[in-house]
Design a protein around this motif. Structure first.
Motif, PDB file in Angstrom:
ATOM      1  N   TRP A  25       0.983  -1.155  -0.050  1.00  0.00           N
ATOM      2  CA  TRP A  25      -0.090   0.008   0.161  1.00  0.00           C
ATOM      3  C   TRP A  25       0.916   1.200   0.015  1.00  0.00           C
ATOM      4  CZ3 TRP A  25      -4.852   1.100  -1.258  1.00  0.00           C
ATOM      5  CH2 TRP A  25      -5.374   2.142  -0.733  1.00  0.00           C
ATOM      6  N   ALA A  64       1.205   5.821  -0.310  1.00  0.00           N
ATOM      7  CA  ALA A  64       0.560   6.922   0.240  1.00  0.00           C
ATOM      8  C   ALA A  64       1.555   8.219   0.036  1.00  0.00           C
ATOM      9  CB  ALA A  64       0.303   6.609   1.984  1.00  0.00           C
ATOM     10  N   GLU A  88       2.242   9.770   5.836  1.00  0.00           N
ATOM     11  CA  GLU A  88       0.796   9.550   5.837  1.00  0.00           C
ATOM     12  C   GLU A  88       0.489   7.816   5.985  1.00  0.00           C
ATOM     13  OE1 GLU A  88      -3.012  10.344   2.906  1.00  0.00           O
ATOM     14  OE2 GLU A  88      -1.298   9.651   1.928  1.00  0.00           O
ATOM     15  N   ILE A  89       1.238   7.043   5.821  1.00  0.00           N
ATOM     16  CA  ILE A  89       1.314   5.635   5.806  1.00  0.00           C
ATOM     17  C   ILE A  89       1.195   5.658   7.561  1.00  0.00           C
ATOM     18  CG2 ILE A  89       2.522   3.446   6.363  1.00  0.00           C
ATOM     19  CD1 ILE A  89       1.260   3.556   3.380  1.00  0.00           C
ATOM     20  N   GLN A 112      -2.087   6.599   8.866  1.00  0.00           N
ATOM     21  CA  GLN A 112      -3.340   5.630   8.497  1.00  0.00           C
ATOM     22  C   GLN A 112      -3.381   4.467   9.593  1.00  0.00           C
ATOM     23  OE1 GLN A 112      -2.680   4.535   4.209  1.00  0.00           O
ATOM     24  NE2 GLN A 112      -3.795   6.343   3.591  1.00  0.00           N
ATOM     25  N   LEU A 150      -5.944  -0.360   6.397  1.00  0.00           N
ATOM     26  CA  LEU A 150      -5.634   1.002   5.937  1.00  0.00           C
ATOM     27  C   LEU A 150      -6.296   1.389   4.759  1.00  0.00           C
ATOM     28  CD1 LEU A 150      -1.725   0.489   6.108  1.00  0.00           C
ATOM     29  CD2 LEU A 150      -3.282   0.987   7.896  1.00  0.00           C
ATOM     30  N   ARG A 151      -6.969   0.738   4.076  1.00  0.00           N
ATOM     31  CA  ARG A 151      -7.759   1.108   3.075  1.00  0.00           C
ATOM     32  C   ARG A 151      -9.358   1.468   3.501  1.00  0.00           C
ATOM     33  NH1 ARG A 151      -9.325  -3.317   0.064  1.00  0.00           N
ATOM     34  NH2 ARG A 151     -10.160  -2.086  -1.708  1.00  0.00           N
ATOM     35  N   ARG A 162      -8.202   5.465   4.761  1.00  0.00           N
ATOM     36  CA  ARG A 162      -7.719   6.272   3.732  1.00  0.00           C
ATOM     37  C   ARG A 162      -8.623   7.401   3.066  1.00  0.00           C
ATOM     38  NH1 ARG A 162     -10.793   4.736   0.106  1.00  0.00           N
ATOM     39  NH2 ARG A 162     -10.584   3.364  -1.622  1.00  0.00           N
ATOM     40  N   HIS A 179      -6.406   9.313  -2.573  1.00  0.00           N
ATOM     41  CA  HIS A 179      -5.291  10.043  -1.635  1.00  0.00           C
ATOM     42  C   HIS A 179      -4.161  10.174  -2.476  1.00  0.00           C
ATOM     43  CE1 HIS A 179      -3.973   5.726  -1.208  1.00  0.00           C
ATOM     44  NE2 HIS A 179      -3.094   6.499  -0.455  1.00  0.00           N
TER      45      HIS A 179
END
Length: 385
Positions: free
Chosen positions: A92, A94, A99-100, A103, A262-263, A266, A270
């Motif tokens: 994933w 970002a 931002e990861i 999240q 995380l999805r 988000r 994004h």
């Protein structure tokens, strides 16, 4: 300094807070934010421009919110860099690893939850916790900044956090975490319970590998543990070794369940189409983007050895072992004087972490020569005070 009017309904816990960020000053030598000092080569820049130009006519449409092509590219990169092939649904991306991390805190933190870290460590972690109403708890590291693994394992069982967060190499100290230590933390997480969660729920271990490309060649990455341990997430970034800080691209490798979590949190779309295009172009030039890493690693070793030969008020400097692109050194009874005196000479480093310690990022050869010259002058000045 921010100037927020007192008549605004700012959250009570944010009153008096200042925005996070290392100083952004216009000085000749900036060695404070751990960037790669070498710009992408012209061929890479041309391909980035070409890819962005190709998608420009589609900018009236939203981007691929699942960024499938980019996740495939990260899978290919990790297969080459860490000898680990992961599926698209185990990755994933970002806008930067910041931002990861946010999240992760949004998905697994929150009111009644705790996150456990090991101080000193990255100064943004408590802010992620604050912003998500997660309690931030720290356990001190050893005096040499290595992890006290017995204390850490005990704390996981006692604190019962939902997130255990460890950085390797650590920021600001550069200290690596061994695979054995990582495995011990994982096993402790797999046995521990989580405050505020149902029975059978266990903490996730987040390994922040923002600087991992600077490690000693041959040392394995924590991504090699993902297929055997469902509760590990490994965060990475293109901002450091990859010479891509301005593009703001970070990513995480983990079990599909963590990625799907995380999805949930988000924001829609994004990751912009421009960001995705630029990142794909850079990943097509992995060897070129990472071509300066070996030299920066050598610069780090030379700088650490040189600093260890310097004295401050009659005592040799202490230099922490680093596997990153920066060196942490001290101990100064007035680090502010050292910091300000270097800044007066056009050299910006970072005063961060425990009092008395300073951090210098590796720059170009010319920048490091200027740092050594300026630092020698400042040490002589300190002796005469």
């Amino acid at each position: 300094m921010s100037a927020i009017p007192s008549n605004l309904p700012l959250r009570n816990d944010l009153i008096g807070e200042e925005p996070y960020g290392a100083p952004q000053l216009d000085v000749p030598v900036c060695l404070n934010v751990n960037e790669n000092p070498y710009a992408p080569n012209p061929d890479v820049c041309d391909d980035i421009a070409r890819r962005v130009r190709d998608i420009a006519p589609t900018l009236n449409r939203y981007p691929d919110r699942e960024h499938i092509a980019l996740r495939r590219a990260f899978s290919d990169y990790l297969a080459k860099e860490s000898d680990t092939r992961l599926a698209v649904d185990q990755l994933w991306a970002a806008n930067g690893s910041n931002e990861i991390m946010l999240q992760i805190f949004q998905a697994f933190g929150g009111p009644g939850r705790k996150a456990l870290g090991f101080a000193p460590t990255y100064s943004m972690y408590p802010e992620y916790a604050r912003d998500t109403f997660t309690q931030w708890v720290t356990v001190p590291r050893n005096d040499d900044f290595t992890l006290n693994i017995e204390r850490a394992v005990a704390a996981i069982g006692e604190v019962r956090p939902s997130i255990v967060l460890v950085t390797s190499p650590n920021n600001p100290t550069g200290t690596p975490l061994s695979m054995d230590e990582t495995t011990q933390l994982l096993e402790a997480c797999e046995q521990a319970s989580v405050d505020g969660a149902a029975d059978g729920v266990h903490p996730i271990l987040v390994v922040d590998e923002a600087y991992v490309e600077f490690r000693t060649p041959g040392v394995p990455s924590a991504v090699t543990l993902i297929d055997k341990h469902p509760n590990i997430a490994v965060s990475r970034t293109m901002s450091k070794a990859f010479a891509f800080a301005g593009a703001r691209v970070g990513y995480v490798a983990a079990n599909k369940g963590i990625i799907d979590s995380l999805r949930i949190v988000r924001m829609p779309y994004h990751l912009s189409a421009v960001t995705q295009a630029a990142a794909l172009a850079a990943l097509e030039h992995t060897d070129e983007q990472l071509s300066t890493v070996a030299h920066l690693r050598q610069t780090r070793e030379q700088t650490a050895a040189w600093l260890a030969q310097q004295t401050y008020k009659g005592a040799a400097l202490t230099v922490a072992h680093s596997e990153s692109n920066f060196v942490y050194f001290g101990v100064f009874d007035d680090r502010d004087f050292i910091f300000r005196s270097l800044l007066e000479r056009g050299v910006l480093i970072r005063d961060v972490g425990p009092d008395g310690w300073l951090r210098v990022c590796m720059g170009t050869d010319d920048e490091m020569a200027r740092f050594r010259e300026a630092f020698s002058e400042v040490l002589r000045l300190a002796e005469s005070r």
